[in-house]
Design a protein around this motif. Structure first.
Motif, short mmCIF file in Angstrom:
data_model
loop_
_atom_site.label_atom_id
_atom_site.label_comp_id
_atom_site.label_asym_id
_atom_site.label_seq_id
_atom_site.Cartn_x
_atom_site.Cartn_y
_atom_site.Cartn_z
N ASN A 465 32.85 31.90 36.84
CA ASN A 465 33.18 33.30 36.53
C ASN A 465 32.36 34.24 37.40
O ASN A 465 31.14 34.07 37.54
N ASP A 466 33.03 35.22 37.96
CA ASP A 466 32.35 36.25 38.74
C ASP A 466 31.43 37.06 37.84
O ASP A 466 31.83 37.50 36.75
N LYS A 467 30.20 37.28 38.28
CA LYS A 467 29.21 37.96 37.44
C LYS A 467 29.60 39.40 37.13
O LYS A 467 29.28 39.91 36.05
N ARG A 468 30.26 40.06 38.06
CA ARG A 468 30.59 41.47 37.86
C ARG A 468 31.83 41.65 36.97
O ARG A 468 31.83 42.43 36.03
N ASN A 470 33.83 39.01 35.56
CA ASN A 470 34.12 37.89 34.66
C ASN A 470 35.45 37.21 35.01
O ASN A 470 35.91 36.31 34.30
N ARG A 472 37.70 34.67 37.31
CA ARG A 472 37.33 33.36 37.86
C ARG A 472 37.55 33.29 39.38
O ARG A 472 38.43 33.94 39.92
N LYS A 696 17.99 27.94 37.38
CA LYS A 696 19.37 28.12 36.93
C LYS A 696 20.16 26.87 37.29
O LYS A 696 19.95 26.27 38.35
N GLN A 743 25.86 35.72 43.11
CA GLN A 743 26.24 35.03 41.87
C GLN A 743 25.08 34.23 41.28
O GLN A 743 25.18 33.74 40.16
N CYS A 744 24.01 34.07 42.05
CA CYS A 744 22.89 33.20 41.63
C CYS A 744 21.82 33.96 40.86
O CYS A 744 21.72 35.17 40.96
#
Length: 744
Positions: A465-468, A470, A472, A696, A743-744
């Motif tokens: 999922n993209d952090k900004r 959500n 995919r 992570k 994304q990390c």
């Protein structure tokens, strides 16, 4: 039976519910940067850079968020990669980056207003009643029918409302254009409407071409009113309001063009460096442009009164009295499946006869609120809400439902699925379609194959999922899809589409195309977008990337929900000659029921020997791009060479329970002095002397060198869920590296 006034009351309530939802929660969010306050006068004007043209209409209400502050405002100017806002509050001289929110709720308010006016007109109420309660009796003389076009001409002459079901490639535009031209030859006034500018452009272009071939074209009789998107239409002579102004008042057109060019250059100066003088000049220039546009408006009103055929959008018809105050003999609503029912009712009120045309097996209207009235009237199309599609078989279609049954777009190797599973064998292939598409089919990738499933099973756990947002995305399938685009383009494909259900994946593909493919400089036409952008268009080659795979625990609602059949249908049926489907077959079989369309599609492709697996990668990749190389993952010399010559940084992702071999340890320990080493892992160990640990569990391994090169699929040791052959991809793209690190 529900009365027309009850319908209108519910529509207005639904529209208001949607407005309230948009005001409260927002929707469209854009990133704007490098903001500068242009003056200290209220409303406070700010200029912002944008990564792409936003297309927000001038005068629209917006909201701006910066840090912990929020303010409202309006759009003063929005052209190119820059936007000027008039904000209610001053947020300081400079704004590095902010979020801009815009939702076109004002258009919905205009619809509410139109219905208030409609209540006072018995004639318009009667037209809406005929739309919502189609009688079972038709009045056209069946015995006189000579063909599809003639039947539709007769239906639209004798019946107040005609519903046209036009599955993909069945000649919907061709048929509608000839019906409109027939009315024009009879000196009848026709209004062409659709939800999108593109659809209006396509139909108006076809009407114009047909009338010209009949040598009956007269400048000013056919008018495209509003914004245009199609190149063909922009090249027509005397169709748009801009072209007519250039013909009839060249001095006014010249003044407008000079001012627009001056604004473009001034915005470029502002984007490079801020100056108080430039900001004042820009505000003065906007005032001059407003005065010229007022003169242009008066010309446009005259053109509208004189035109016999007018094409515009549903939104324009709702907000512009020059359209909604006129009377037409025939209204044609195209792509009606994506229009709100209240919009269809507005269209019905504007003419004596109405043709509602679309495909209710394609995408439905889009609304945000979950209120029951919104669900009822703004998330389902007019075909369903009038019950003309309650029973579908060749022998008993609704009397007012006219169907086009022969498709000429898709190669039969593609249409065999949609004809059977989507259209229940109501649609067939024209005899010419196989031969006409073989030139596309015979080219790479996969020469001689029209439909191919590129199966990514057991290649790794790449769907996150993209952090900004959500949404995919799946980097492995993205790179495979890019390779397919490159193979097709390298062998001469000039029209290529990349379609995906997920916005994050579409955005990544656009970034990749911009960064390493320079799409805007290419001879071909390549578009990457979500499914909604493609409805109404067609491509020689379509690549459908479903994204979903491990480590996700279930398939997304876009692929399994209520409208998934429609979404997948659009993705497939845009294709002329080669449909390339990128999916994880094993994931789909484990997570999607057999009755769902995506499961039916992959099983259909497997049954017809259309599946390609990881075992076949080496055979179909024939044109390696300099910036994307596919390499046997056990051959470590290339990645170790990149590590050895790294100048600034190395970032390595190690999924849970994965450790590095002695070879990898040695390569990382022997990096150049001063090169920063970042390790992303849940577990720490001391022998690597990492500069930074990010604790992570990222689901898949990668190596990023100098924020420029990313190795995907390495390190290989200890990675779960993959099977040979072991493949790694080396991508040279700073923009993708930055996206991944974010994304990390």
């Amino acid at each position: 039976m529900t009365t027309t006034k009850v319908y209108i009351k519910e529509w207005q309530q639904a529209l208001q519910k949607e407005i309230n939802h948009l005001k409260k929660f927002g929707g469209n969010r854009f990133v704007v940067s490098n903001g500068r306050q242009l003056s200290t006068e209220n409303p406070y004007p700010y200029y912002f850079d944008t990564s792409m043209p936003l297309g927000i209409p001038v005068g629209s209400t917006v909201k701006l968020e910066w840090g912990g502050m929020t303010t409202n405002g309006r759009v003063l100017s929005s052209e190119g990669n820059g936007i000027i806002l008039g904000l209610d509050d001053s947020l300081g001289d400079l704004i590095s980056e902010a979020f801009l929110f815009h939702d076109p709720w004002e258009l919905l308010q205009q619809l509410i207003d139109r219905f208030d006016e409609m209540k006072k007109s018995k004639r318009k109420l009667a037209r809406v009643k005929r739309l919502m309660n189609p009688t079972m009796e038709t009045k056209h003389p069946v015995e006189k029918i000579k063909g599809n076009i003639h039947e539709l001409v007769l239906r639209s002459k004798y019946n107040p409302v005609t519903f046209v079901w036009g599955p993909p490639g069945t000649g919907k535009t061709y048929t509608l254009a000839r019906v409109a031209a027939h009315k024009y030859f009879k000196e009848k006034r026709v209004l062409v409407l659709s939800h999108s500018n593109q659809a209006v452009d396509v139909l108006i272009t076809e009407i114009t071409s047909f009338v010209k071939r009949k040598n009956r074209f007269k400048v000013g009789d056919i008018l495209r009113y509003g914004a245009i998107t199609g190149e063909r239409l922009s090249n027509e002579n005397g169709i748009t309001t801009s072209q007519l102004i250039e013909k009839q008042d060249p001095l006014l057109a010249d003044d407008r063009n000079k001012l627009f060019e001056e604004r473009r250059l001034l915005k470029q100066d502002l984007a490079r460096s801020f100056s108080t003088r430039d900001s004042k000049d820009l505000l003065d220039l906007e005032s001059k442009i407003a005065k010229v546009l007022a003169k242009v408006r008066q010309k446009e009103l005259q053109f509208l009164k004189e035109a016999y055929i007018v094409g515009t959008t549903l939104a324009k018809a709702a907000i512009d009295p020059a359209v909604f105050e006129q009377e037409f003999d025939l209204v044609i609503l195209d792509e009606a499946s994506m229009a709100y029912v209240p919009q269809a009712a507005l269209a019905a009120s504007l003419g004596k006869r109405l043709i509602i045309c679309g495909d209710f097996k394609q995408l439905p209207p889009i609304a945000s609120s979950r209120d029951p009235l919104v669900e009822k009237w703004m998330k389902e199309d007019i075909f369903h809400r009038t019950s003309v599609v309650d029973s579908l078989n060749p022998d008993r279609l609704h009397p007012h439902l006219f169907m086009l049954k022969e498709q000429r777009r898709m190669h039969p190797g593609i249409s065999s699925f949609t004809n059977q599973y989507i259209y229940q064998n109501l649609v067939g292939d024209h005899e010419s379609v196989r031969k006409s598409r073989n030139k596309i089919v015979d080219k790479a990738p996969f020469p001689g194959r029209a439909s191919v499933l590129v199966d990514t099973s057991f290649s790794g756990m790449y769907c996150i999922n993209d952090k900004r947002s959500n949404s995919r995305f799946n980097l492995w399938q993205l790179l495979l899809s890019f390779q397919l685009i490159h193979e097709a383009y390298s062998t001469g494909a000039m029209s290529i589409g990349y379609v995906t259900p997920y916005r994050a994946q579409a955005n990544l593909m656009n970034i990749l195309l911009e960064d390493i493919y320079k799409v805007e400089k290419m001879a071909g036409d390549i578009i990457a977008a979500t499914v909604h952008k493609f409805q109404g268009s067609e491509r020689d080659v379509m690549i459908f990337d479903t994204v979903d795979s491990e480590p996700q625990q279930r398939a997304g609602m876009l692929l399994t929900g209520k409208n998934s059949e429609r979404l997948i249908n659009v993705a497939i049926t845009r294709t002329k000659g080669k449909f390339l489907h990128i999916s994880n077959l094993e994931f789909i079989r484990q997570n999607i029921y057999r009755g769902k369309t995506l499961r039916q599609l992959v099983e259909h492709q497997v049954k017809h020997q259309q599946r390609i697996t990881n075992q076949d990668v080496g055979s179909w990749i024939q044109h390696q791009h300099p910036d994307l190389q596919w390499i046997y993952a056990r051959k470590l010399e290339p990645v170790f060479h990149d590590i050895e010559i790294a100048r600034t940084s190395i970032t390595i992702s190690l999924p849970s329970a994965m450790t590095l071999s002695e070879e990898w340890n040695a390569a990382l320990l022997n990096r150049r002095n001063g090169v920063k080493l970042t390790i992303i892992s849940e577990e720490r160990w001391s022998d690597l002397q990492a500069t930074q640990w990010i604790e992570k569990n990222f689901p898949y391994p990668f190596v990023i060198i100098d924020t420029q090169i990313i190795w995907l699929g390495l390190p290989l040791e200890g990675v779960r869920g993959i099977q040979p052959p072991y493949i790694a991809a080396r991508l040279n793209s700073r923009m993708i590296c930055e996206q991944m690190l974010g994304q990390c």
